[in-house]
Motif scaffolding. Structure first.
Motif, PDB file in Angstrom:
ATOM      1  N   LEU A 246      16.373 -21.248 -29.580  1.00  0.00           N
ATOM      2  CA  LEU A 246      16.485 -22.088 -28.383  1.00  0.00           C
ATOM      3  C   LEU A 246      16.039 -21.330 -27.132  1.00  0.00           C
ATOM      4  N   LEU A 247      16.476 -20.083 -27.039  1.00  0.00           N
ATOM      5  CA  LEU A 247      16.140 -19.285 -25.863  1.00  0.00           C
ATOM      6  C   LEU A 247      14.639 -18.991 -25.814  1.00  0.00           C
ATOM      7  N   GLN A 248      14.054 -18.681 -26.977  1.00  0.00           N
ATOM      8  CA  GLN A 248      12.605 -18.425 -27.041  1.00  0.00           C
ATOM      9  C   GLN A 248      11.832 -19.678 -26.617  1.00  0.00           C
ATOM     10  N   THR A 249      12.272 -20.836 -27.116  1.00  0.00           N
ATOM     11  CA  THR A 249      11.630 -22.100 -26.749  1.00  0.00           C
ATOM     12  C   THR A 249      11.764 -22.363 -25.257  1.00  0.00           C
ATOM     13  N   LYS A 250      12.921 -22.019 -24.705  1.00  0.00           N
ATOM     14  CA  LYS A 250      13.151 -22.241 -23.279  1.00  0.00           C
ATOM     15  C   LYS A 250      12.158 -21.448 -22.430  1.00  0.00           C
ATOM     16  N   ILE A 251      11.914 -20.191 -22.821  1.00  0.00           N
ATOM     17  CA  ILE A 251      10.956 -19.357 -22.091  1.00  0.00           C
ATOM     18  C   ILE A 251       9.560 -19.982 -22.152  1.00  0.00           C
ATOM     19  N   GLU A 252       9.144 -20.362 -23.356  1.00  0.00           N
ATOM     20  CA  GLU A 252       7.805 -20.929 -23.539  1.00  0.00           C
ATOM     21  C   GLU A 252       7.636 -22.231 -22.762  1.00  0.00           C
ATOM     22  N   LEU A 253       8.667 -23.108 -22.847  1.00  0.00           N
ATOM     23  CA  LEU A 253       8.574 -24.392 -22.158  1.00  0.00           C
ATOM     24  C   LEU A 253       8.619 -24.223 -20.640  1.00  0.00           C
ATOM     25  N   GLN A 254       9.415 -23.244 -20.174  1.00  0.00           N
ATOM     26  CA  GLN A 254       9.489 -23.052 -18.727  1.00  0.00           C
ATOM     27  C   GLN A 254       8.154 -22.555 -18.172  1.00  0.00           C
ATOM     28  N   GLU A 255       7.473 -21.700 -18.958  1.00  0.00           N
ATOM     29  CA  GLU A 255       6.130 -21.266 -18.544  1.00  0.00           C
ATOM     30  C   GLU A 255       5.185 -22.460 -18.466  1.00  0.00           C
ATOM     31  N   LEU A 256       5.213 -23.304 -19.498  1.00  0.00           N
ATOM     32  CA  LEU A 256       4.354 -24.482 -19.507  1.00  0.00           C
ATOM     33  C   LEU A 256       4.717 -25.450 -18.390  1.00  0.00           C
ATOM     34  N   THR A 257       6.021 -25.625 -18.162  1.00  0.00           N
ATOM     35  CA  THR A 257       6.483 -26.533 -17.121  1.00  0.00           C
ATOM     36  C   THR A 257       6.015 -26.070 -15.747  1.00  0.00           C
ATOM     37  N   LEU A 258       6.085 -24.754 -15.513  1.00  0.00           N
ATOM     38  CA  LEU A 258       5.631 -24.207 -14.232  1.00  0.00           C
ATOM     39  C   LEU A 258       4.139 -24.455 -14.048  1.00  0.00           C
ATOM     40  N   ALA A 259       3.374 -24.249 -15.134  1.00  0.00           N
ATOM     41  CA  ALA A 259       1.931 -24.499 -15.069  1.00  0.00           C
ATOM     42  C   ALA A 259       1.658 -25.982 -14.801  1.00  0.00           C
ATOM     43  N   GLU A 260       2.429 -26.857 -15.462  1.00  0.00           N
ATOM     44  CA  GLU A 260       2.294 -28.298 -15.237  1.00  0.00           C
ATOM     45  C   GLU A 260       2.591 -28.661 -13.793  1.00  0.00           C
ATOM     46  N   LYS A 261       3.661 -28.078 -13.272  1.00  0.00           N
ATOM     47  CA  LYS A 261       4.074 -28.369 -11.901  1.00  0.00           C
ATOM     48  C   LYS A 261       2.970 -27.981 -10.920  1.00  0.00           C
ATOM     49  N   GLU A 262       2.402 -26.804 -11.150  1.00  0.00           N
ATOM     50  CA  GLU A 262       1.322 -26.347 -10.261  1.00  0.00           C
ATOM     51  C   GLU A 262       0.122 -27.270 -10.347  1.00  0.00           C
ATOM     52  N   GLU A 263      -0.192 -27.735 -11.581  1.00  0.00           N
ATOM     53  CA  GLU A 263      -1.322 -28.649 -11.755  1.00  0.00           C
ATOM     54  C   GLU A 263      -1.052 -29.979 -11.054  1.00  0.00           C
ATOM     55  N   ILE A 264       0.180 -30.478 -11.173  1.00  0.00           N
ATOM     56  CA  ILE A 264       0.550 -31.736 -10.514  1.00  0.00           C
ATOM     57  C   ILE A 264       0.458 -31.586  -9.002  1.00  0.00           C
ATOM     58  N   GLU A 265       0.940 -30.448  -8.475  1.00  0.00           N
ATOM     59  CA  GLU A 265       0.871 -30.222  -7.022  1.00  0.00           C
ATOM     60  C   GLU A 265      -0.577 -30.132  -6.534  1.00  0.00           C
ATOM     61  N   ARG A 266      -1.452 -29.440  -7.324  1.00  0.00           N
ATOM     62  CA  ARG A 266      -2.863 -29.346  -6.961  1.00  0.00           C
ATOM     63  C   ARG A 266      -3.500 -30.736  -6.932  1.00  0.00           C
ATOM     64  N   ASN A 267      -3.186 -31.549  -7.943  1.00  0.00           N
ATOM     65  CA  ASN A 267      -3.740 -32.900  -8.011  1.00  0.00           C
ATOM     66  C   ASN A 267      -3.216 -33.768  -6.880  1.00  0.00           C
ATOM     67  N   GLU A 268      -1.948 -33.555  -6.509  1.00  0.00           N
ATOM     68  CA  GLU A 268      -1.353 -34.318  -5.405  1.00  0.00           C
ATOM     69  C   GLU A 268      -2.073 -34.014  -4.090  1.00  0.00           C
ATOM     70  N   ASN A 269      -2.437 -32.743  -3.901  1.00  0.00           N
ATOM     71  CA  ASN A 269      -3.177 -32.354  -2.692  1.00  0.00           C
ATOM     72  C   ASN A 269      -4.564 -33.009  -2.668  1.00  0.00           C
ATOM     73  N   ILE A 270      -5.223 -33.058  -3.836  1.00  0.00           N
ATOM     74  CA  ILE A 270      -6.540 -33.714  -3.911  1.00  0.00           C
ATOM     75  C   ILE A 270      -6.407 -35.195  -3.562  1.00  0.00           C
ATOM     76  N   ILE A 271      -5.365 -35.854  -4.095  1.00  0.00           N
ATOM     77  CA  ILE A 271      -5.125 -37.276  -3.809  1.00  0.00           C
ATOM     78  C   ILE A 271      -4.901 -37.489  -2.315  1.00  0.00           C
ATOM     79  N   ASP A 272      -4.077 -36.617  -1.699  1.00  0.00           N
ATOM     80  CA  ASP A 272      -3.820 -36.729  -0.254  1.00  0.00           C
ATOM     81  C   ASP A 272      -5.116 -36.608   0.540  1.00  0.00           C
ATOM     82  N   ASN A 273      -5.970 -35.644   0.120  1.00  0.00           N
ATOM     83  CA  ASN A 273      -7.253 -35.459   0.822  1.00  0.00           C
ATOM     84  C   ASN A 273      -8.150 -36.676   0.652  1.00  0.00           C
ATOM     85  N   LEU A 274      -8.206 -37.216  -0.575  1.00  0.00           N
ATOM     86  CA  LEU A 274      -9.035 -38.400  -0.825  1.00  0.00           C
ATOM     87  C   LEU A 274      -8.542 -39.608  -0.022  1.00  0.00           C
TER      88      LEU A 274
END
Length: 579
Positions: A246-274
């Motif tokens: 469970l703990l190993q999965t938590k580390i892996e998922l949190q890394e992926l979640t952080l990457a997802e969050k950053e991607e969502i924020e980047r896309n949100e900025n592009i949408i705001d600019n558009l």
């Protein structure tokens, strides 16, 4: 094999399962875990009597599959004269008597043919049950549980813990295809808990055991079924390895979640600019680009990682005192005596300072609860509390503290909290939210009631906490939160507990019941005694190191330092091999 496929079930006020599936196979000893109120006992009821429940999905069992069941609430019949041996071997003795009766009838009957058929059927049934060896099998079980000396004792004379073990033996002796036990460890003393471990490990058939006991979880099971947030996860392996997974999965998922969050924020900025460009540039290509980006953002949001088995919310248990703690004697017990049908305690004397954390230890039925109840409620002359001391009491008999007919909100209004908003905010920290606040306490599970008692203790601002088996019925996540709350508390605690971890991790010293009185014992000496009876060398120290490493990993995750978290996981893996 027992197979559950895509099972869904709900009560009018609560959905329990959504499309859950699992299997139980020959030779598996399965621990069934999950937070309080998640529906473990209800799922057991469905397995035992599927026709009673309207559920969606499939439940497959072999025709004629026999099920043995040990309830967490069973009590011996105090009016019966049955001995322990007779109780355990009841089905064998009944069939044995029937065979003897048929033999007697054949001696005088003129029509012997039907009796011979009846005799053969009874013999076949007796043989199929393993009847020829039933006496020696009972003796093996009694010896395994160190209860041979109780063989000819009346069942009604057993302690609650001894009766629980005898009930386990009775069911195991009948050799069911599936053996189910619902929290068989609750309220067992150290010796009886160890006996239960021996019985579980000696059983040859399929076992499904609801338990939150950390000792049993670490020593008895080769499969885990974890029910959480209406979903089930299966794991083939030991509990300690499951937690690591469970703990190993938590580390892996949190890394992926952080990457997802950053991607969502980047896309949100592009949408705001558009969108900003669209206010002064109305070209169709700009509109199409904006629309495509918004759809892409929706897909990103939809695929966000969900991890119900990783992000398990611990209750926020906190025992506070609303004044400075002074160095004084908060409790004095002098020549205390307790007796019912027989003398339980005599010449008990001890004192507790205002910051002492003390475990009261002794076998089942030796008067521990009676003493705690007298301190909390009855105040005999032999017990003196400091005049300014405020006492909070958690009872193993939950009805002593909680009023079943109250709703959760009403219970805390009665406890002195002033507004519903204040109560809602407090109970949310313990996992009680929304519609459950208006349910009656009687509808809660045993674990939820104990958690509610802890929430009630927490608002008392008491100087002395009297805790009678506070970890009983609590899931492991809540037990860990309770351990931390006990360590952080600044006042005095007198706690009855048979949980090794809570005693060793949180108490200053131990009061051991011995020959109807108490004697003080250091934690160091207590650990040595427990090691001699129950644990391998250095087990508790390794458990402490494991807990410290897990805490460091959680802190590394909060700081999003995944490199550090993974290096600590390597240390943890090496430590687990030692355990």
């Amino acid at each position: 094999m027992i197979k559950v496929e895509q099972l869904s079930f709900s009560f009018p006020q609560k959905e329990l399962y959504t499309n859950i599936s699992f299997t139980l196979e020959e030779g598996q000893h399965c621990a069934f875990i999950g937070t309080s109120g998640s529906g473990k006992s209800t799922l057991i009821d469905i397995l035992m009597d599927p026709d009673r429940y309207l559920f969606d999905g499939r439940l497959e069992m072999e025709p004629g599959c026999s099920i043995g069941y040990v309830s967490q609430f069973a009590q011996p019949d105090t009016s019966a004269d049955t001995t322990v041996f007779e109780y355990i071997g009841a089905s064998f003795i009944k069939l044995q008597n029937e065979i003897e009766s048929i033999c007697s009838e054949m001696e005088t009957s003129s029509d012997i043919e039907p009796l011979l058929d009846k005799y053969q059927l009874a013999l076949d049934a007796f043989d199929a049950m393993g009847g020829n060896d039933f006496e020696s099998n009972i003796h093996k079980q009694l010896n395994l549980a160190n209860l041979m000396k109780r063989r000819d004792l009346k069942v009604s004379d057993l302690s609650g813990g001894e009766f629980k073990l005898v009930q386990v033996m009775k069911e195991m002796l009948n050799r069911p295809d599936l053996m189910i036990m619902d929290e068989p460890d609750v309220f067992l003393d150290f010796d009886n808990l160890n006996a239960l471990k021996q019985l579980i490990n000696s059983h040859k058939g399929i076992l499904l055991v609801v338990t939150h006991n950390r000792y049993l979880l670490n020593h008895c099971f080769n499969k885990i079924i974890h029910l959480e947030n209406m979903e089930i996860q299966e794991y083939d392996g030991r509990y300690i390895e499951y937690n690591f997974s469970l703990l190993q999965t938590k580390i892996e998922l949190q890394e992926l979640t952080l990457a997802e969050k950053e991607e969502i924020e980047r896309n949100e900025n592009i949408i705001d600019n558009l969108r900003a460009i669209a206010t002064y540039n109305s070209e169709a290509s700009r509109g199409r680009a904006l629309k495509a980006r918004v759809k892409f953002q929706e897909r990103l949001e939809a695929r966000r990682i969900k991890a119900p088995f990783v992000d398990i919310k611990q209750p926020e248990i906190h025992f506070g005192i609303d004044h400075d703690v002074q160095d004084l004697t908060v409790l004095k017990v002098d020549q205390y005596r307790a007796a019912y049908d027989e003398l339980l305690l005599d010449k008990v004397s001890f004192e507790m300072k205002s910051t002492d954390k003390v475990a009261l230890i002794g076998p089942n039925g030796t008067g521990k609860t009676t003493l705690l109840r007298d301190i909390a409620n009855n105040h005999p002359d032999s017990i003196t509390l400091h005049a300014d001391a405020k006492v909070a009491y958690l009872s193993q008999l939950q009805g002593e503290v909680l009023k079943d007919s109250n709703t959760l909100l009403e219970e805390f209004i009665d406890a002195g909290m002033s507004t519903y908003d204040e109560i809602r905010a407090h109970l949310a920290g313990y996992g009680f939210e929304r519609e459950i606040l208006n349910q009656r306490i009687e509808s809660l599970s045993g674990g939820e009631k104990n958690l509610l008692q802890l929430a009630k203790v927490a608002v008392s601002n008491a100087d002395l906490l009297l805790l009678d088996e506070p970890t009983s019925h609590l899931d492991t996540y809540t037990q860990i939160a309770l351990d931390q709350a006990i360590q952080d508390y600044k006042g005095a605690i007198l706690m009855i507990s048979h949980d090794f971890y809570s005693v060793v991790n949180g108490m200053d010293y131990v009061l051991i019941i011995d020959d109807k009185t108490v004697r003080r014992m250091t934690i160091k000496k207590f650990k040595k005694m427990i090691y001699a009876r129950h644990f391998d060398k250095d087990y508790l120290e390794l458990e402490q190191q494991k807990k410290a490493l897990e805490t460091k990993i959680e802190l590394a995750l909060k700081a999003t330092d995944f490199e550090l978290a993974q290096s600590l996981m390597d240390e943890l893996e090496a430590l687990i091999k030692l355990l």
